[in-house]
Design an enzyme around this catalytic site. Sequence first.
Site, PDB file in Angstrom:
ATOM      1  N   TYR A 153      -7.362 -11.896  -5.024  1.00 33.42           N
ATOM      2  CA  TYR A 153      -7.666 -11.745  -3.597  1.00 33.42           C
ATOM      3  C   TYR A 153      -7.202 -13.013  -2.900  1.00 33.42           C
ATOM      4  O   TYR A 153      -6.200 -13.595  -3.283  1.00 33.42           O
ATOM      5  CB  TYR A 153      -9.165 -11.447  -3.416  1.00 33.42           C
ATOM      6  CG  TYR A 153      -9.473 -10.803  -2.089  1.00 33.42           C
ATOM      7  CD1 TYR A 153      -8.818  -9.644  -1.685  1.00 33.42           C
ATOM      8  CD2 TYR A 153     -10.398 -11.369  -1.231  1.00 33.42           C
ATOM      9  CE1 TYR A 153      -9.084  -9.062  -0.459  1.00 33.42           C
ATOM     10  CE2 TYR A 153     -10.692 -10.789  -0.003  1.00 33.42           C
ATOM     11  CZ  TYR A 153     -10.022  -9.638   0.378  1.00 33.42           C
ATOM     12  OH  TYR A 153     -10.279  -9.072   1.593  1.00 33.42           O
ATOM     13  N   LYS A 168      -8.006  17.951 -11.379  1.00 32.67           N
ATOM     14  CA  LYS A 168      -6.552  17.827 -11.288  1.00 32.67           C
ATOM     15  C   LYS A 168      -6.132  16.373 -11.500  1.00 32.67           C
ATOM     16  O   LYS A 168      -5.148  16.077 -12.192  1.00 32.67           O
ATOM     17  CB  LYS A 168      -6.085  18.301  -9.912  1.00 32.67           C
ATOM     18  CG  LYS A 168      -4.604  18.554  -9.813  1.00 32.67           C
ATOM     19  CD  LYS A 168      -4.246  19.879 -10.455  1.00 32.67           C
ATOM     20  CE  LYS A 168      -2.798  20.226 -10.228  1.00 32.67           C
ATOM     21  NZ  LYS A 168      -2.552  21.654 -10.314  1.00 32.67           N
TER      22      LYS A 168
END
Length: 408
Positions: A57, A112
């Site tokens: 970060y 999926k």
Amino acid sequence: MAAEIAHPRSDSSNGEGAEDVTDGEPFDPAFALHRGGKMAVQATVPVRDRDDLSLAYTPGVAKVCSAIAEQPELVHDYTWKSQVVAVVTDGSAVLGLGDIGPEASLPVMEGKAILFKQFGGVDAVPIALDCREVDEIVETVARLAPSFGGVNLEDISAPRCFEIERKLQERVDIPIFHDDQHGTAVVTLAALRNAAKLTDRSLGQLRAVISGAGAAGVAIARILVEAGIGDVAVCDRKGIVSPDREDLTDVKRELASFTNKGGLTGSLETAMAGADVFIGVSGGTVAPEAVATMAEGAFIFAMANPTPEIHPEVAHRHAAVVATGRSDFPNQINNVLAFPGIFAGALQVRASRITEGMKLAAAEALAAVVADELSPDKVIPSPFDERVAPAVTAAVAAAARAEGVARR
């Protein structure tokens, strides 16, 4: 039955584990498996201390952001974009359940997504949209597109699905793929190629009948024509789709323009008489008497789930090869054989779209996996055959380069 009733939380207030039976309802393993969802986000880099944090970060991330701002193509190298697909639905045509809405569709979209990862090594994010208008869906997905390398449209009702796919592909430069159409078509073509090979015939010698003119039926007809089928007639609830009908939608009118070279008119039963191939994607039921009129050595792909249009017991009396959409019968026409590898290949070369040539290449590669092992009960690989995804991935990547849509 609510999920909480079917499978109470193991951390319930009495401090005891979940009971097998609650209020007289038996324990349901489907609810147990889905508790809390079927997927999670996992980091690929460690954040163990201050140094790790400063790289993952701020301030380290700012260097990467600035580089991408100056050279946008770097986003593929320094983010997950080229490894992730959005699985998008509006919940309007979910499995055999129909229009159940976006929230109820999420278990299917999660499923999926995990199939993408399991069978193709592709990360996927389920996105269920609370909108139905074509332009609203297109605008929403187009605005999300910078975060993804491709979009898998899923369980969106016809005919809107055709327009949504077309308009989205015109808006964005990443692959847009409606799996209910094209995944089904690719696997069907692969199985048909091998059935023809098994019986010493070519596609050009076959006349096919498709029962169902929705998303899958239209796409199957299109890919069969592209692959060189002798002829194919498509039937909807009112009979054979032909130019003389005045009730056709724009999609069916286009369909009529490139199918049914024999000029057949009338019912599904009329089309089946003497046909070499039956492909069912309708959910209807075909009478045994109509099946008996098909040509000798016919192929029957009755893919409605869970109830095939023609039961395999009936189909085997008249057909040389029988396939269904179910996993408990041989020759399952399962989309999972296609979409993970197709997207893996497209992402590998950073393709801007998935072309007809890429779909044909996927079907050829899928058929080739078991081409030396053919039998009436094996014209298509198992979804768990580890050769499938690498073969389809490589074929799609090569086709993308050949067709000029690859960017690396």
